[in-house]
Design a protein around this motif. Structure first.
Motif, PDB file in Angstrom:
ATOM      1  N   ILE A   1       0.831  -1.203   0.000  1.00 42.52           N
ATOM      2  CA  ILE A   1       0.000   0.000   0.000  1.00 42.52           C
ATOM      3  C   ILE A   1       0.867   1.254   0.000  1.00 42.52           C
ATOM      4  O   ILE A   1       0.558   2.240  -0.679  1.00 42.52           O
ATOM      5  N   ARG A   2       1.962   1.224   0.746  1.00 43.90           N
ATOM      6  CA  ARG A   2       2.878   2.374   0.763  1.00 43.90           C
ATOM      7  C   ARG A   2       3.409   2.650  -0.642  1.00 43.90           C
ATOM      8  O   ARG A   2       3.430   3.801  -1.097  1.00 43.90           O
ATOM      9  N   ARG A   3       3.820   1.600  -1.336  1.00 41.33           N
ATOM     10  CA  ARG A   3       4.356   1.780  -2.692  1.00 41.33           C
ATOM     11  C   ARG A   3       3.291   2.324  -3.644  1.00 41.33           C
ATOM     12  O   ARG A   3       3.545   3.264  -4.409  1.00 41.33           O
ATOM     13  N   VAL A   4       2.108   1.720  -3.598  1.00 41.20           N
ATOM     14  CA  VAL A   4       1.038   2.162  -4.492  1.00 41.20           C
ATOM     15  C   VAL A   4       0.657   3.608  -4.195  1.00 41.20           C
ATOM     16  O   VAL A   4       0.426   4.397  -5.119  1.00 41.20           O
ATOM     17  N   ALA A   5       0.606   3.976  -2.926  1.00 47.36           N
ATOM     18  CA  ALA A   5       0.263   5.351  -2.560  1.00 47.36           C
ATOM     19  C   ALA A   5       1.274   6.341  -3.111  1.00 47.36           C
ATOM     20  O   ALA A   5       0.911   7.411  -3.612  1.00 47.36           O
ATOM     21  N   HIS A   6       2.556   5.989  -3.043  1.00 49.37           N
ATOM     22  CA  HIS A   6       3.577   6.887  -3.590  1.00 49.37           C
ATOM     23  C   HIS A   6       3.467   6.994  -5.111  1.00 49.37           C
ATOM     24  O   HIS A   6       3.649   8.082  -5.676  1.00 49.37           O
ATOM     25  N   VAL A   7       3.161   5.881  -5.772  1.00 48.02           N
ATOM     26  CA  VAL A   7       2.964   5.929  -7.221  1.00 48.02           C
ATOM     27  C   VAL A   7       1.755   6.802  -7.553  1.00 48.02           C
ATOM     28  O   VAL A   7       1.808   7.635  -8.472  1.00 48.02           O
ATOM     29  N   ALA A   8       0.666   6.619  -6.814  1.00 47.00           N
ATOM     30  CA  ALA A   8      -0.533   7.436  -7.041  1.00 47.00           C
ATOM     31  C   ALA A   8      -0.237   8.913  -6.834  1.00 47.00           C
ATOM     32  O   ALA A   8      -0.699   9.768  -7.602  1.00 47.00           O
ATOM     33  N   GLN A   9       0.543   9.222  -5.801  1.00 52.78           N
ATOM     34  CA  GLN A   9       0.896  10.619  -5.527  1.00 52.78           C
ATOM     35  C   GLN A   9       1.699  11.208  -6.680  1.00 52.78           C
ATOM     36  O   GLN A   9       1.460  12.344  -7.105  1.00 52.78           O
ATOM     37  N   LEU A  10       2.634  10.422  -7.208  1.00 54.13           N
ATOM     38  CA  LEU A  10       3.429  10.900  -8.345  1.00 54.13           C
ATOM     39  C   LEU A  10       2.549  11.104  -9.581  1.00 54.13           C
ATOM     40  O   LEU A  10       2.710  12.085 -10.320  1.00 54.13           O
ATOM     41  N   MET A  11       1.605  10.184  -9.789  1.00 55.80           N
ATOM     42  CA  MET A  11       0.711  10.309 -10.949  1.00 55.80           C
ATOM     43  C   MET A  11      -0.230  11.497 -10.783  1.00 55.80           C
ATOM     44  O   MET A  11      -0.536  12.204 -11.757  1.00 55.80           O
ATOM     45  N   ASN A  12      -0.685  11.746  -9.553  1.00 57.89           N
ATOM     46  CA  ASN A  12      -1.465  12.955  -9.296  1.00 57.89           C
ATOM     47  C   ASN A  12      -0.634  14.196  -9.576  1.00 57.89           C
ATOM     48  O   ASN A  12      -1.121  15.175 -10.164  1.00 57.89           O
ATOM     49  N   ASP A  13       0.620  14.170  -9.145  1.00 59.98           N
ATOM     50  CA  ASP A  13       1.511  15.301  -9.383  1.00 59.98           C
ATOM     51  C   ASP A  13       1.706  15.531 -10.881  1.00 59.98           C
ATOM     52  O   ASP A  13       1.884  16.668 -11.326  1.00 59.98           O
ATOM     53  N   ALA A  14       1.656  14.433 -11.647  1.00 60.01           N
ATOM     54  CA  ALA A  14       1.779  14.545 -13.101  1.00 60.01           C
ATOM     55  C   ALA A  14       0.494  15.045 -13.749  1.00 60.01           C
ATOM     56  O   ALA A  14       0.466  15.317 -14.948  1.00 60.01           O
ATOM     57  N   GLY A  15      -0.573  15.164 -12.943  1.00 57.30           N
ATOM     58  CA  GLY A  15      -1.825  15.713 -13.447  1.00 57.30           C
ATOM     59  C   GLY A  15      -2.914  14.699 -13.713  1.00 57.30           C
ATOM     60  O   GLY A  15      -3.997  15.054 -14.181  1.00 57.30           O
ATOM     61  N   LEU A  16      -2.673  13.419 -13.417  1.00 57.24           N
ATOM     62  CA  LEU A  16      -3.630  12.364 -13.743  1.00 57.24           C
ATOM     63  C   LEU A  16      -4.629  12.114 -12.612  1.00 57.24           C
ATOM     64  O   LEU A  16      -4.315  12.299 -11.439  1.00 57.24           O
ATOM     65  N   ILE A  17      -5.813  11.665 -12.989  1.00 52.11           N
ATOM     66  CA  ILE A  17      -6.764  11.093 -12.050  1.00 52.11           C
ATOM     67  C   ILE A  17      -6.383   9.625 -11.891  1.00 52.11           C
ATOM     68  O   ILE A  17      -6.169   8.919 -12.874  1.00 52.11           O
ATOM     69  N   VAL A  18      -6.281   9.152 -10.650  1.00 50.57           N
ATOM     70  CA  VAL A  18      -5.864   7.777 -10.381  1.00 50.57           C
ATOM     71  C   VAL A  18      -7.001   7.026  -9.695  1.00 50.57           C
ATOM     72  O   VAL A  18      -7.681   7.570  -8.823  1.00 50.57           O
TER      73      VAL A  18
END
Length: 209
Positions: free
Chosen positions: A87-104
């Motif tokens: 979950i920690r890894r997925v959350a960090h990936v989601a945060q990076l994708m949000n930072d890139a402008g994507l809806i996750v």
């Protein structure tokens, strides 16, 4: 004893901001965190929600628990410690994708409240929609699309959520969908309505100042 390499790390900030990316995609990034038992409908709902968002011109991506286990988390087991790391890894990936402008859209059992709270903190409370797909163990076992409940009850699968491992339902989720009573299409429609009423009306109106 020498210093850890982490002591020499620094965070760099490029010239392009999250706001710039919001203007490119014409949307405000957010993570819809789907949680629920195996068989509650997480993957089905996640990918249909993605399809509908993309059909409306939204840039989004699904982080599906099974898919993550083939790569990013292929080294992890299903015990509580490794589930938390997953979950920690997925959350960090989601945060990076949000930072890139994507809806996750994430589709993970994520059974422990503490771990989901960690995910919210990593992603950011303003960008995190905890969405509980509510269906009982009996309902999910009755569906048993992968035959996992039968194997878990036969002792063939250890640490299986709902059988030999606990699931802590969200106490106050941002959104609760009763997938035992609703069809997948109805469940997706309810999530989409929530997004439209609370997020999408603003996501579409990111104007360059």
């Amino acid at each position: 004893m020498g210093q850890s390499h982490h002591a020499f790390l620094k965070r760099f900030q490029g010239a392009i901001t999250t706001r710039d990316r919001m203007e490119i995609f014409r949307q405000k990034p957010v993570t819809i965190w789907l949680t629920g038992l195996s068989g509650a409908g997480k993957s089905t709902i996640a990918f249909e929600l993605e399809r509908q968002l993309v059909s409306q011109g939204r840039a989004c991506y699904v982080l599906d628990g099974d898919n993550i286990r083939h790569g990013l988390a292929s080294d992890l087991s299903f015990d509580q410690k490794d589930r938390r790391e997953n979950i920690r890894r997925v959350a960090h990936v989601a945060q990076l994708m949000n930072d890139a402008g994507l809806i996750v859209i994430t589709a993970l059992i994520s059974p422990m409240r503490e771990d989901r709270a960690m995910a919210r903190e990593i992603i950011g409370a303003d960008n995190f929609i905890e969405t509980y797909l509510s269906a009982s163990v009996d309902t999910c076992a009755g569906r048993d699309p992968k035959g996992l409940y039968a194997k878990a009850r036969a002792g063939e699968i250890a640490s299986f959520t709902g059988v030999s491992a606990a699931y802590e339902a969200p106490a106050n989720p941002d959104l609760k969908i009763d997938t035992a009573a609703l069809t997948p299409a109805e469940s997706v429609a309810n999530i989409f309505t929530y997004l439209r009423d609370n997020y999408l009306t603003n996501l579409a109106c990111v104007e360059r100042s």
